[in-house]
Design a protein around this motif. Structure first.
Motif, short mmCIF file in Angstrom:
data_model
loop_
_atom_site.label_atom_id
_atom_site.label_comp_id
_atom_site.label_asym_id
_atom_site.label_seq_id
_atom_site.Cartn_x
_atom_site.Cartn_y
_atom_site.Cartn_z
N HIS A 134 46.02 34.70 39.94
CA HIS A 134 45.62 35.59 38.84
C HIS A 134 46.84 36.12 38.10
O HIS A 134 46.80 36.31 36.88
CB HIS A 134 44.80 36.76 39.39
N TRP A 158 42.59 45.26 36.76
CA TRP A 158 42.10 43.88 36.66
C TRP A 158 40.61 43.86 36.32
O TRP A 158 40.15 42.97 35.60
CB TRP A 158 42.36 43.14 37.97
N ASP A 162 40.93 42.81 32.65
CA ASP A 162 40.92 41.35 32.82
C ASP A 162 39.53 40.80 33.10
O ASP A 162 39.32 39.59 33.03
CB ASP A 162 41.85 40.94 33.97
N ALA A 277 35.99 34.52 39.73
CA ALA A 277 36.72 34.28 38.48
C ALA A 277 36.42 35.36 37.44
O ALA A 277 35.31 35.90 37.38
CB ALA A 277 36.35 32.90 37.91
N CYS A 278 37.40 35.67 36.63
CA CYS A 278 37.27 36.74 35.65
C CYS A 278 36.29 36.37 34.53
O CYS A 278 36.18 35.21 34.12
CB CYS A 278 38.64 37.06 35.05
N GLU A 280 34.40 38.64 30.90
CA GLU A 280 34.87 39.53 29.86
C GLU A 280 35.27 40.88 30.46
O GLU A 280 34.68 41.32 31.45
CB GLU A 280 33.79 39.73 28.80
N PRO A 287 40.42 40.72 26.59
CA PRO A 287 41.21 40.43 27.79
C PRO A 287 42.71 40.51 27.49
O PRO A 287 43.14 40.27 26.36
CB PRO A 287 40.82 38.98 28.14
N SER A 290 46.89 35.72 28.95
CA SER A 290 46.70 34.95 30.18
C SER A 290 47.93 34.98 31.09
O SER A 290 47.80 34.73 32.29
CB SER A 290 46.33 33.50 29.85
N ARG A 295 43.38 32.97 32.94
CA ARG A 295 42.04 32.47 32.62
C ARG A 295 41.89 31.02 33.08
O ARG A 295 40.88 30.38 32.81
CB ARG A 295 41.75 32.57 31.12
N ASP A 296 42.89 30.50 33.76
CA ASP A 296 42.83 29.17 34.37
C ASP A 296 42.54 29.39 35.85
O ASP A 296 43.36 29.96 36.58
CB ASP A 296 44.16 28.44 34.18
N PHE A 297 41.37 28.95 36.31
CA PHE A 297 40.91 29.23 37.67
C PHE A 297 41.07 28.02 38.60
O PHE A 297 40.35 27.89 39.59
CB PHE A 297 39.46 29.70 37.62
#
Length: 303
Positions: A134, A158, A162, A277-278, A280, A287, A290, A295-297
């Motif tokens: 994260h 977060w 986030d 995963a995040c 909104e 948000p 990144s 935002r890449d999980f």
């Protein structure tokens, strides 16, 4: 203490920055999701983590590894391209480097530690699932001028900014310098992770630009801090370079400024469950970038 009946599909289980008064809310989520057989942490340490919200590893890195990471820390702080990058944050009132974010993407050397089984293996075990990064950063707290990090729960930010839905994330702080009692070491209130402090104050647009230097919105009120400190006390972490502290996302923690000649630097990695995963943000207009809240999980592999 307020109690919220929480349906995670329809309800914000941890409302914050929405009311005119602070509130203490019961935690709605487990702390430990895995079992002793799932990784390198033994049953006794897992039980202690569940109760206190943290664990310490005295010698996570070997001396030669510390030397290598420390050299990379110095190289990054002297690289003009890194200093000009938006991912580099300087101390308020000076050009001293405070933090470099997304360091595992900036540096191949620090990328290695994210995939290290001693690190990601522990995160997977605690969270009971695959994990993704994260956030990653290196923190510089130079001698004489290193500023404080005020008391806060990482999860509050977060969640609010986030969009992290639940408390299913864990952080690891790996010391690259000696942690003394007097050079701004990490302080945690043991057991505070079982209570969520709902903060006051609406989140302004682009709040991260100010908060990364000195956070004010999303910090707990003195009354809540006093209640938690009276109940749980405060533990200060010391240890040699190469030691590490792993702690739950909702631990109340902070650190003093450093007016000693001895720097305190560390690499800090946040692992979140891929099942958490995040979405909104719950209490912010947009948000954060990144490089602060990924935002890449994609799950982290072990190398």
């Amino acid at each position: 203490m307020s109690i919220i009946e929480c349906n995670p599909t329809t309800t914000d289980c941890y409302p914050t920055r929405k009311a005119s008064e602070a509130a203490l809310l019961y935690r709605q989520d487990p702390v430990v999701y895995g079992k002793p057989d799932d990784g390198p942490i033994d049953a006794e340490t897992l039980e202690s983590f569940d109760a206190n919200g943290f664990l310490a590893v005295r010698e996570l890195l070997r001396p030669d590894e510390v030397e290598r990471y420390s050299a990379e820390l110095d190289r990054l702080a002297a690289d003009p391209r890194v200093l000009a990058d938006e991912r580099t944050v300087t101390e308020r009132g000076s050009e001293e480097v405070r933090s470099i974010f997304e360091v595992h993407k900036i540096s191949e050397v620090f990328a290695e530690i994210v995939h290290d089984p001693r690190v990601v293996g522990r995160a997977r075990q605690i969270l009971g699932s695959d994990v993704y990064v994260h956030q990653s950063r290196v923190n510089y707290k130079p001698g004489f001028t290193g500023k404080d990090f005020y008391w806060h729960s990482d999860f509050e930010t977060w969640h609010a900014e986030d969009g992290m839905p639940r408390m299913r994330a864990v952080s690891i702080s790996i010391a690259l310098t000696e942690n003394y009692v007097h050079n701004g070491g990490l302080m945690i209130m043991p057991g505070s992770h079982k209570t969520f402090v709902s903060c006051v104050g609406e989140t302004p647009a682009d709040h991260y630009k100010a908060s990364l230097k000195s956070q004010e919105i999303g910090t707990p009120d003195p009354a809540s801090l006093s209640i938690l400190a009276d109940k749980h006390g405060i533990e200060l972490f010391t240890g040699p370079a190469g030691s590490a502290t792993m702690f739950d996302c909702n631990c109340m923690h902070g650190s003093n400024g450093n007016i000693t000649p001895f720097p305190r630097s560390n690499v800090f990695i946040v692992f979140n469950s891929v099942e958490n995963a995040c979405v909104e943000p719950f209490s912010a207009p947009n948000p954060r970038p990144s490089f602060i809240g990924a935002r890449d999980f994609t799950p982290v592999s072990i190398r």
